[in-house]
Design a protein around this motif. Structure first.
Motif, short mmCIF file in Angstrom:
data_model
loop_
_atom_site.label_atom_id
_atom_site.label_comp_id
_atom_site.label_asym_id
_atom_site.label_seq_id
_atom_site.Cartn_x
_atom_site.Cartn_y
_atom_site.Cartn_z
N PRO A 158 39.55 52.74 38.36
CA PRO A 158 38.48 52.46 39.30
C PRO A 158 37.75 51.18 38.93
CG PRO A 158 38.40 54.75 38.57
CD PRO A 158 39.49 54.09 37.80
N ASP A 159 37.44 50.41 39.95
CA ASP A 159 36.65 49.18 39.80
C ASP A 159 37.45 47.94 39.39
OD1 ASP A 159 34.24 49.64 40.79
OD2 ASP A 159 33.15 49.70 38.89
N ALA A 160 38.74 48.09 39.20
CA ALA A 160 39.52 46.91 38.79
C ALA A 160 39.73 45.97 39.98
CB ALA A 160 40.86 47.33 38.22
N LYS A 208 41.29 47.22 43.25
CA LYS A 208 42.38 47.69 44.12
C LYS A 208 42.00 47.61 45.60
CE LYS A 208 43.03 52.12 43.87
NZ LYS A 208 42.74 52.75 45.14
N THR A 209 40.81 48.08 45.91
CA THR A 209 40.39 48.09 47.31
C THR A 209 40.25 46.66 47.82
OG1 THR A 209 39.13 50.03 46.73
CG2 THR A 209 38.70 49.10 48.89
N THR A 210 39.69 45.81 46.99
CA THR A 210 39.50 44.41 47.39
C THR A 210 40.86 43.75 47.63
OG1 THR A 210 37.63 44.43 45.88
CG2 THR A 210 38.24 42.31 46.77
N LEU A 211 41.80 43.97 46.74
CA LEU A 211 43.12 43.36 46.91
C LEU A 211 43.80 43.91 48.17
CD1 LEU A 211 45.36 41.50 45.76
CD2 LEU A 211 46.27 43.50 44.57
N MET A 215 39.66 36.86 37.49
CA MET A 215 39.72 35.71 36.59
C MET A 215 38.50 34.81 36.75
SD MET A 215 42.22 36.13 34.62
CE MET A 215 42.11 34.57 33.75
N ASP A 216 37.75 34.98 37.82
CA ASP A 216 36.53 34.20 38.01
C ASP A 216 35.41 34.67 37.09
OD1 ASP A 216 36.62 36.61 39.54
OD2 ASP A 216 34.74 36.00 40.49
N ARG A 217 35.69 35.79 36.42
CA ARG A 217 34.71 36.28 35.44
C ARG A 217 35.27 36.06 34.04
NH1 ARG A 217 32.61 42.02 37.31
NH2 ARG A 217 31.58 41.47 39.27
N GLY A 230 44.71 36.15 39.16
CA GLY A 230 44.00 35.72 40.35
C GLY A 230 42.63 36.35 40.46
N SER A 231 42.04 36.21 41.62
CA SER A 231 40.75 36.83 41.89
C SER A 231 40.77 37.34 43.33
CB SER A 231 39.63 35.80 41.71
OG SER A 231 38.44 36.32 42.25
N ALA A 232 40.91 38.65 43.44
CA ALA A 232 41.03 39.24 44.78
C ALA A 232 39.79 38.97 45.61
CB ALA A 232 41.29 40.74 44.66
P1 G4P Z 1 38.64 49.63 43.06
O1 G4P Z 1 39.10 49.81 44.45
O2 G4P Z 1 39.74 49.30 42.10
O3 G4P Z 1 37.75 50.71 42.55
O4 G4P Z 1 37.73 48.29 43.00
P2 G4P Z 1 37.02 47.49 44.17
O5 G4P Z 1 37.99 46.71 44.94
O6 G4P Z 1 36.09 48.39 44.88
O7 G4P Z 1 36.21 46.46 43.30
C1 G4P Z 1 35.23 46.86 42.35
C2 G4P Z 1 34.15 45.80 42.22
O8 G4P Z 1 34.74 44.62 41.69
C3 G4P Z 1 33.54 45.40 43.54
O9 G4P Z 1 32.21 45.12 43.29
C4 G4P Z 1 34.27 44.13 43.89
O10 G4P Z 1 33.52 43.28 44.71
C5 G4P Z 1 34.48 43.54 42.55
N1 G4P Z 1 35.65 42.63 42.52
C6 G4P Z 1 36.90 42.85 43.01
N2 G4P Z 1 37.69 41.78 42.79
C7 G4P Z 1 36.93 40.88 42.14
C8 G4P Z 1 37.20 39.56 41.67
O11 G4P Z 1 38.28 39.00 41.79
N3 G4P Z 1 36.14 38.93 41.05
C9 G4P Z 1 34.92 39.51 40.91
N4 G4P Z 1 33.97 38.79 40.29
N5 G4P Z 1 34.64 40.73 41.35
C10 G4P Z 1 35.64 41.41 41.97
P3 G4P Z 1 31.04 45.98 43.95
O12 G4P Z 1 31.40 47.43 43.96
O13 G4P Z 1 30.68 45.35 45.24
O14 G4P Z 1 29.87 45.71 43.02
P4 G4P Z 1 29.68 46.24 41.56
O15 G4P Z 1 29.40 47.70 41.68
O16 G4P Z 1 30.95 45.94 40.79
O17 G4P Z 1 28.56 45.44 41.07
#
Ligand code: G4P
Length: 529
Positions: free
Chosen positions: A19-21, A23-26, A141-143, A255-257
């Motif tokens: 969770p939070d890696a 996946k949803t964003t990608l 990777m942007d972090r 990369g950075s999704a």
């Molecule tokens: P998941 O489905 O794997 O659980 O992850 P999800 O895509 O929901 O992403 C988890 C958090 O990480 C999201 O933040 C999302 O915006 C952030 N994130 C995803 N890809 C990247 C990336 O390439 N770079 C950065 N900097 N962040 C990324 P969030 O839930 O909106 O906020 P927060 O609770 O993490 O603060």
């Protein structure tokens, strides 16, 4: 297009991550490229109320996690892509494992700052066991990120497979300058906010052209990049597509999704490398996807996905041939010809009724309560039965008691249906009814989902008593179960099919039971399935 062409353009894969890696964003970015969605629905999160298309249940929204798996289909560059989204929470690993049985390859998303986390470790092991090709996307990777070599090393050591970085990152965090594409020998420079689907222009630049490189990424980064690439070329694995396809070598993409950086090159490369729908095992033979006769297996059952549609959907993976809505098919376990009603393809909550589908596709059909996970459906006369899907041993057991006798029917129906879906496992005390059952789960969250679903979907509340029981064994033998000599904590229960099982709190109780009851045979849970 004929059946063979339709099948050969299909790519069916699952996305897994901790969770939070990301996946949803990608997933969302991939859907954007496929024009399956118009704009990033914005990632689910606490800050806003929008939720990614792949999440649907209330409890997921509240907890900000994906619990149920959904399926998404879209076309891209001539390919027909089926993405199986998997629940990321560790408590839902069982559902995820089942989903993996329907995928031909897996994309694993890793947080560059964290590397391999427990959930990815577990899932990865299942993939490795099944020799599923694994593609790795190292995200964020942007972090600030961990050292790239260290991350690759971890993957190789933990999973015993090789890695092949398809691109190489130039810095990370505030110093992230982009990636070097090893195949095309070019640079992709990173600029914030590529989000929204815009293409990133690649800049052709050889490593020898130091002047141009310096102007693109600066001298310092250029030197680092050249040194690192030398190491990668010298000490890394050679690219070998065969090894990728049998899960021995994982292509890695940095990369950075969130910034939509590296997503498109990932998709393009991935589609070229991953396989067409694979053959499936039935008994001693393999059924080829291009066998024109339709066959499929059920890998997931889900009720009440959407309050607007109060129904139960069986998800099946088509293994061969073409599905035609007008035809009747044979349900092997039920021994009957049936019409698969309301066949549909899913796009998270949205569904479209379909007339045809092909091997590689996932379809959902209305289930009047006849399907079970692992069932085979096929064309008449086709002798096929796909291998069952293993059931995992629950590790926590709670007693669930009805409190309102007027709602007995709803209680029975709800808990039975949820157990049939595989969301929980249910056990009965011998010679007693449904008013008090044992519920077995892998993790706490499943109990919370059960409670929330029983209340919202069936209008039932119940008492729950958590127990220290944590081990389960099938019990057999020429023995009178009523006279079993067991420790006080050990419980004798039955499952839906009437098998006898013993529940224990600790390993020593198992030895005690075997010692005191000659003739008793205890089997590991998975052996029976
Ligand atoms: P998941 O489905 O794997 O659980 O992850 P999800 O895509 O929901 O992403 C988890 C958090 O990480 C999201 O933040 C999302 O915006 C952030 N994130 C995803 N890809 C990247 C990336 O390439 N770079 C950065 N900097 N962040 C990324 P969030 O839930 O909106 O906020 P927060 O609770 O993490 O603060």
């Amino acid at each position: 297009m004929d059946i063979k062409q339709e099948i050969s353009r299909r790519r069916t894969f699952a996305i897994i991550s901790h969770p939070d890696a990301g996946k949803t964003t990608l997933t969302e970015k991939l859907l954007l490229y496929g024009r399956a969605i118009q704009s990033a629905g914005s990632v689910k999160g606490k800050q806003n109320d929008k939720h990614a298309v792949s999440d649907w249940m209330d409890i997921e929204k509240k907890r900000g996690i994906s619990i149920t798996s959904s399926v998404m289909q879209f076309d891209y560059d001539g390919y027909c892509i089926n993405i199986l989204d998997t629940p990321g929470h560790q408590d839902f690993s069982e559902d995820t494992y089942r989903t993996l049985t329907a995928a031909d390859s897996v994309v694993m998303v890793i947080d560059a700052a964290k590397g391999i986390e427990p959930q990815t470790r577990k899932l990865f092991k299942v993939c490795a066991m099944r020799h599923i090709p694994i593609f790795t996307f190292i995200n964020k990777m942007d972090r600030e990120a961990r050292d790239s070599f260290e991350l690759l090393d971890e993957l190789e050591k933990e999973f015993g497979i090789g890695t092949y970085p398809m691109n190489w990152p130039i810095g990370c965090g505030v110093n992230f300058k982009g990636v070097f594409d090893r195949t095309k020998q070019r640079i992709l420079t990173f600029e914030d906010a590529h989000a929204g689907g815009s293409r990133i222009e690649a800049i052709e630049c050889s490593l020898e052209d130091t002047e141009k490189l310096d102007s693109l990424i600066g001298e310092y980064s250029r030197r680092d990049l050249c040194d690192e690439l030398e190491l990668v070329e010298g000490a890394g694995y050679e690219f070998d597509l065969e090894k990728v396809r049998c899960g021995e070598l994982s292509p890695v993409f940095f990369g950075s999704a969130l910034n939509n950086f590296g997503v498109e090159p990932f998709l393009e490369n991935f589609l070229k490398m991953t396989t067409e729908p694979l053959a499936h095992k039935s008994g001693d033979s393999m059924i080829e996807p291009t066998d024109e006769r339709f066959s499929a297996f059920v890998f997931k059952i889900q009720a009440n996905m959407n309050k607007a549609h109060r129904d139960r959907i069986a998800f099946m993976r088509i293994c061969s041939g073409k599905f035609d809505r007008a035809n009747e098919y044979f349900h092997v376990q039920g021994g009957k010809m049936i019409k698969l009603s309301r066949p549909q393809q899913m796009m998270a909550q949205d569904r479209a009724v379909i007339d045809t589908a092909y091997a590689g596709d996932i379809i959902g059909v209305f289930d009047p309560g006849i399907f079970a996970i692992g069932d085979t459906i096929c064309e008449k006369g086709m002798k096929v039965q796909y291998e069952g899907i293993p059931t995992f041993a629950p590790e926590m057991f709670s007693i669930v008691e009805q409190i309102d006798s007027l709602k007995r029917k709803q209680f029975d129906k709800g808990i039975t249906q949820i157990a049939q879906e595989g969301a929980i496992q249910m056990f009965f005390l011998p010679d007693s009814g449904m008013e008090r059952v044992y519920v077995g789960v892998v993790g706490q969250l499943q109990l919370e989902v059960l409670e929330s679903r029983m209340e919202s979907e069936y209008g039932v509340k119940y008492n729950r008593i958590d127990t220290p029981l944590s081990l389960v064994r099938f019990a057999e033998g020429d023995i009178d179960f009523k006279k079993l000599n067991l420790m006080q904590q050990t419980k004798w229960v039955k499952d839906r099919l009437g098998h006898d099982l013993l529940l224990f709190t600790a390993e020593y109780e198992i030895n005690w039971a075997l010692d005191k009851n000659p003739g008793l045979i205890l089997k590991e849970f998975s052996q029976m399935n």
